[in-house]
Design an enzyme around this catalytic site. Structure first.
Site, PDB file in Angstrom:
ATOM      1  N   HIS A   1     -55.380  19.121  82.327  1.00 20.01           N
ATOM      2  CA  HIS A   1     -55.165  17.675  82.364  1.00 20.01           C
ATOM      3  C   HIS A   1     -55.784  17.150  83.649  1.00 20.01           C
ATOM      4  O   HIS A   1     -56.347  17.928  84.452  1.00 20.01           O
ATOM      5  CB  HIS A   1     -53.681  17.350  82.255  1.00 20.01           C
ATOM      6  CG  HIS A   1     -52.814  18.102  83.223  1.00 20.01           C
ATOM      7  ND1 HIS A   1     -52.877  17.894  84.589  1.00 20.01           N
ATOM      8  CD2 HIS A   1     -51.897  19.089  83.049  1.00 20.01           C
ATOM      9  CE1 HIS A   1     -52.022  18.682  85.202  1.00 20.01           C
ATOM     10  NE2 HIS A   1     -51.414  19.443  84.295  1.00 20.01           N
TER      11      HIS A   1
ATOM     12  N   LYS B   1     -47.341  19.659  93.185  1.00 20.20           N
ATOM     13  CA  LYS B   1     -46.366  19.556  92.089  1.00 20.20           C
ATOM     14  C   LYS B   1     -45.506  20.815  92.037  1.00 20.20           C
ATOM     15  O   LYS B   1     -44.313  20.754  91.764  1.00 20.20           O
ATOM     16  CB  LYS B   1     -47.134  19.359  90.778  1.00 20.20           C
ATOM     17  CG  LYS B   1     -46.418  19.823  89.549  1.00 20.20           C
ATOM     18  CD  LYS B   1     -46.187  18.689  88.622  1.00 20.20           C
ATOM     19  CE  LYS B   1     -45.386  19.025  87.409  1.00 20.20           C
ATOM     20  NZ  LYS B   1     -45.291  20.389  87.011  1.00 20.20           N
TER      21      LYS B   1
ATOM     22  N   HIS C   1     -55.161  19.037  86.992  1.00 22.62           N
ATOM     23  CA  HIS C   1     -56.022  20.210  87.220  1.00 22.62           C
ATOM     24  C   HIS C   1     -57.426  19.764  87.650  1.00 22.62           C
ATOM     25  O   HIS C   1     -58.010  20.325  88.573  1.00 22.62           O
ATOM     26  CB  HIS C   1     -56.182  21.026  85.929  1.00 22.62           C
ATOM     27  CG  HIS C   1     -54.926  21.658  85.411  1.00 22.62           C
ATOM     28  ND1 HIS C   1     -54.396  21.352  84.184  1.00 22.62           N
ATOM     29  CD2 HIS C   1     -54.103  22.590  85.950  1.00 22.62           C
ATOM     30  CE1 HIS C   1     -53.312  22.076  83.978  1.00 22.62           C
ATOM     31  NE2 HIS C   1     -53.105  22.829  85.038  1.00 22.62           N
TER      32      HIS C   1
ATOM     33  N   SER D   1     -48.964  20.549  81.908  1.00 26.30           N
ATOM     34  CA  SER D   1     -49.368  21.091  80.598  1.00 26.30           C
ATOM     35  C   SER D   1     -48.195  21.042  79.630  1.00 26.30           C
ATOM     36  O   SER D   1     -48.375  20.887  78.425  1.00 26.30           O
ATOM     37  CB  SER D   1     -49.843  22.535  80.758  1.00 26.30           C
ATOM     38  OG  SER D   1     -50.858  22.599  81.717  1.00 26.30           O
ATOM     39  N   ARG D   2     -46.993  21.173  80.163  1.00 28.17           N
ATOM     40  CA  ARG D   2     -45.802  21.182  79.300  1.00 28.17           C
ATOM     41  C   ARG D   2     -45.516  19.818  78.683  1.00 28.17           C
ATOM     42  O   ARG D   2     -44.770  19.734  77.706  1.00 28.17           O
ATOM     43  CB  ARG D   2     -44.575  21.657  80.086  1.00 28.17           C
ATOM     44  CG  ARG D   2     -44.649  23.113  80.490  1.00 28.17           C
ATOM     45  CD  ARG D   2     -43.530  23.453  81.436  1.00 28.17           C
ATOM     46  NE  ARG D   2     -43.698  24.783  82.022  1.00 28.17           N
ATOM     47  CZ  ARG D   2     -43.144  25.889  81.554  1.00 28.17           C
ATOM     48  NH1 ARG D   2     -42.354  25.838  80.516  1.00 28.17           N
ATOM     49  NH2 ARG D   2     -43.349  27.050  82.134  1.00 28.17           N
TER      50      ARG D   2
HETATM   51  P1  AMP Z   1     -50.792  25.433  86.045  1.00 30.18           P
HETATM   52  O1  AMP Z   1     -51.906  25.459  85.060  1.00 30.18           O
HETATM   53  O2  AMP Z   1     -49.618  24.638  85.612  1.00 30.18           O
HETATM   54  O3  AMP Z   1     -50.443  26.820  86.549  1.00 30.18           O
HETATM   55  O4  AMP Z   1     -51.344  24.655  87.310  1.00 30.18           O
HETATM   56  C1  AMP Z   1     -52.524  25.044  87.960  1.00 30.18           C
HETATM   57  C2  AMP Z   1     -52.625  24.296  89.267  1.00 30.18           C
HETATM   58  O5  AMP Z   1     -52.655  22.896  89.003  1.00 30.18           O
HETATM   59  C3  AMP Z   1     -51.418  24.551  90.182  1.00 30.18           C
HETATM   60  O6  AMP Z   1     -51.877  24.661  91.531  1.00 30.18           O
HETATM   61  C4  AMP Z   1     -50.577  23.315  89.968  1.00 30.18           C
HETATM   62  O7  AMP Z   1     -49.746  23.010  91.074  1.00 30.18           O
HETATM   63  C5  AMP Z   1     -51.654  22.259  89.786  1.00 30.18           C
HETATM   64  N1  AMP Z   1     -51.114  21.099  89.078  1.00 30.18           N
HETATM   65  C6  AMP Z   1     -50.344  21.094  87.963  1.00 30.18           C
HETATM   66  N2  AMP Z   1     -49.976  19.833  87.635  1.00 30.18           N
HETATM   67  C7  AMP Z   1     -50.528  19.031  88.578  1.00 30.18           C
HETATM   68  C8  AMP Z   1     -50.524  17.616  88.796  1.00 30.18           C
HETATM   69  N3  AMP Z   1     -49.852  16.781  88.002  1.00 30.18           N
HETATM   70  N4  AMP Z   1     -51.201  17.133  89.860  1.00 30.18           N
HETATM   71  C9  AMP Z   1     -51.876  17.966  90.698  1.00 30.18           C
HETATM   72  N5  AMP Z   1     -51.932  19.310  90.543  1.00 30.18           N
HETATM   73  C10 AMP Z   1     -51.269  19.835  89.501  1.00 30.18           C
END
Ligand code: AMP
Length: 280
Positions: A37, A153, A40, A190-191
């Site tokens: 999203h 986050k 990321h 993502s959730r």
């Molecule tokens: P994930 O795919 O959820 O493991 O997240 C991958 C990276 O994206 C991690 O460093 C998260 O903290 C970051 N991330 C997830 N959601 C957000 C958001 N809304 N804003 C900024 N970074 C994010």
């Protein structure tokens, strides 16, 4: 590179990155679990603005899930992820299989997080951070010297990753990136893809409560404000897992406002677990 290059072998990626480094090129690294999203993508944009090349990984890491159901339900949207990344320049997508990340000669030795692992996320997701540190350790081994970009986050994850870099002596600089939100204030995640419209509206109580905490900081001490915020949260219909105001650096429960603090919330919207936080 005018189009994103996809690599799935760790050896191939290592060789490619060594070639870049030999040409004095700097490398940014953005680890993700996909279902990409704008949050990321903001990390990737920052990485590309600060480096010659960026590697973004997509890998749903089984070792950080403490429930098989949660792992099975985690959104996987590779086709649309590829579309979002397709026109990125100077960018490599690392898309490994499990055996590339967890090889048979895996040399990972778990670290002691002291209390960082026993509160908030650590308390409610036993083993979660060991899984996170394991996967990030193995990625850092593959990627080598770089700047690595993580979202605020996941505040506690960021705090633990900042601790693990000197612990394992990685030549890596951690860059913290701000949380991107929907126009409504809901933190992008993502959730969120698993929430219907009504649930997305209900989930707003998380951010509203964080704003309530920020707005009342001047008139209440942290323990009283924690109690008031939990009451405020009850005006919504989510199930609260925890709401804590802690020191930004030590994650100790806040008693006063003398050092920077952060309020962290985890809550369930039906069976989707959401987290968010605000710096105070
Ligand atoms: P994930 O795919 O959820 O493991 O997240 C991958 C990276 O994206 C991690 O460093 C998260 O903290 C970051 N991330 C997830 N959601 C957000 C958001 N809304 N804003 C900024 N970074 C994010």
């Amino acid at each position: 590179m005018s189009e994103i290059k996809i690599v799935s072998s760790a050896k191939e990626l290592e060789a490619l990155l060594n070639k870049f480094r030999n040409q004095q090129c700097s490398i940014g690294f953005v680890p993700t679990m996909g279902a990409l999203h704008a949050g990321h993508l903001s990390l990737l944009t920052t990485a590309l603005s600060q480096n010659d090349f960026a590697v973004i990984s997509i890998f749903v890491n089984p070792t950080q899930f403490n429930s098989n159901e949660d792992l099975a339900k985690y959104p996987r949207t590779l086709e649309s992820d590829l579309l979002l990344l397709s026109n990125k320049q100077n960018c490599i997508l690392f898309l490994p299989e499990i055996a590339e990340v967890y090889p048979s000669n895996d040399c990972f030795v778990p670290m002691d997080f002291s209390r960082f692992d026993s509160i908030m996320e650590g308390k409610y997701r036993p083993g979660h951070f060991n899984g996170v540190v394991h996967v990030v350790h193995n990625f850092f081994k593959i990627i080598g010297e770089c700047k690595a970009y993580f979202g605020m986050k996941d505040f506690q994850q960021l705090a633990i990753i900042k601790k693990m870099v000197p612990h394992y002596n990685f030549p890596i600089e951690i860059i913290a990136c701000p949380t991107l939100r929907e126009a409504s204030g809901l933190a992008m995640s993502s959730r969120n893809a698993r929430l219907n419209k009504k649930e997305q509206e209900s989930a707003l109580i998380i951010y509203e409560t964080l704003l309530f905490v920020a707005g009342n900081k001047l008139i209440m001490n942290p323990p009283s404000l924690t109690i008031a915020a939990k009451e405020f949260f009850k005006s919504g219909d989510l199930e609260l897992e925890y709401l804590e105001i802690v020191d930004e650096k030590t994650l100790e429960t806040a008693e006063d406002w003398r050092t920077p603090k952060v309020c962290c919330i985890a809550a369930h919207c039906n069976n989707v677990r959401l987290i968010d936080n605000i710096l105070l």
